[in-house]
Design a protein around this motif. Sequence first.
Motif, PDB file in Angstrom:
ATOM      1  N   GLN A  40      41.592  49.312  53.882  1.00  0.00           N
ATOM      2  CA  GLN A  40      41.435  48.284  52.884  1.00  0.00           C
ATOM      3  C   GLN A  40      42.420  48.190  51.402  1.00  0.00           C
ATOM      4  O   GLN A  40      40.429  48.317  50.988  1.00  0.00           O
ATOM      5  N   TRP A  41      42.605  47.178  50.946  1.00  0.00           N
ATOM      6  CA  TRP A  41      42.252  47.309  49.540  1.00  0.00           C
ATOM      7  C   TRP A  41      42.395  45.573  48.833  1.00  0.00           C
ATOM      8  O   TRP A  41      43.274  44.664  49.002  1.00  0.00           O
ATOM      9  N   ALA A  42      41.921  45.223  47.705  1.00  0.00           N
ATOM     10  CA  ALA A  42      41.870  44.135  47.570  1.00  0.00           C
ATOM     11  C   ALA A  42      42.883  43.607  46.114  1.00  0.00           C
ATOM     12  O   ALA A  42      42.208  45.108  45.035  1.00  0.00           O
ATOM     13  N   ILE A  43      43.727  43.900  45.503  1.00  0.00           N
ATOM     14  CA  ILE A  43      44.895  43.895  44.632  1.00  0.00           C
ATOM     15  C   ILE A  43      44.725  41.545  43.752  1.00  0.00           C
ATOM     16  O   ILE A  43      44.760  41.068  44.752  1.00  0.00           O
ATOM     17  N   ASP A  44      44.478  42.159  42.405  1.00  0.00           N
ATOM     18  CA  ASP A  44      44.299  40.948  41.713  1.00  0.00           C
ATOM     19  C   ASP A  44      45.402  40.850  40.291  1.00  0.00           C
ATOM     20  O   ASP A  44      45.062  41.927  39.895  1.00  0.00           O
ATOM     21  N   LEU A  45      45.737  39.994  40.118  1.00  0.00           N
ATOM     22  CA  LEU A  45      46.149  39.785  38.126  1.00  0.00           C
ATOM     23  C   LEU A  45      45.453  39.546  37.306  1.00  0.00           C
ATOM     24  O   LEU A  45      44.500  38.594  37.739  1.00  0.00           O
ATOM     25  N   VAL A  46      45.138  39.731  36.294  1.00  0.00           N
ATOM     26  CA  VAL A  46      44.082  39.987  35.426  1.00  0.00           C
ATOM     27  C   VAL A  46      45.130  39.921  34.431  1.00  0.00           C
ATOM     28  O   VAL A  46      45.875  40.211  33.817  1.00  0.00           O
ATOM     29  N   GLY A  47      44.731  38.343  33.718  1.00  0.00           N
ATOM     30  CA  GLY A  47      45.439  38.057  32.479  1.00  0.00           C
ATOM     31  C   GLY A  47      45.629  36.246  32.047  1.00  0.00           C
ATOM     32  O   GLY A  47      45.273  35.628  32.986  1.00  0.00           O
ATOM     33  N   PRO A  48      46.273  36.261  31.227  1.00  0.00           N
ATOM     34  CA  PRO A  48      46.332  37.074  29.654  1.00  0.00           C
ATOM     35  C   PRO A  48      45.575  37.719  29.460  1.00  0.00           C
ATOM     36  O   PRO A  48      44.233  37.057  28.772  1.00  0.00           O
ATOM     37  N   LEU A  49      45.850  38.533  29.008  1.00  0.00           N
ATOM     38  CA  LEU A  49      45.277  39.240  27.681  1.00  0.00           C
ATOM     39  C   LEU A  49      45.195  39.757  26.629  1.00  0.00           C
ATOM     40  O   LEU A  49      46.576  38.977  26.454  1.00  0.00           O
ATOM     41  N   PRO A  50      45.241  39.959  24.860  1.00  0.00           N
ATOM     42  CA  PRO A  50      45.568  40.125  24.046  1.00  0.00           C
ATOM     43  C   PRO A  50      46.842  41.217  23.823  1.00  0.00           C
ATOM     44  O   PRO A  50      46.055  42.233  25.196  1.00  0.00           O
ATOM     45  N   PRO A  51      47.653  41.025  23.548  1.00  0.00           N
ATOM     46  CA  PRO A  51      48.859  41.761  23.650  1.00  0.00           C
ATOM     47  C   PRO A  51      48.222  43.188  22.935  1.00  0.00           C
ATOM     48  O   PRO A  51      47.511  43.578  22.336  1.00  0.00           O
TER      49      PRO A  51
END
Length: 107
Positions: A40-51
């Motif tokens: 079982q995996w948890a997936i998340d998108l993080v951002g926007p971050l510094p380029p």
Amino acid sequence: MCHDSAEYVKKCDRCQQYKPIPNLPAEVYHPQNSPWPFMQWAIDLVGPLPPAPAKKEMMILATDYFTKWIEAEALSSTKEADVERFIWRNIICRFGCPQSLVTDNGS
């Protein structure tokens, strides 16, 4: 008088039975656990971050529930094809097909 009332409350069975418990969570805790690694995996998108180089401003993270193993990759966009490629290369090809992928359904 303050000391006497504190002593009375400590001895009162009814006061001890219904007193609020400090640090008690707002609702019942339901732990999410997995019986086998990489099931079982948890997936998340993080951002926007510094380029970063190649205009990579987002990051996708996948965390295994059992071992807490983390897979991460920097992304320049969050298109469906990028997420599919990440899941295929970093999870399915390395650890096999998981039973479930958990997301927060964020944008």
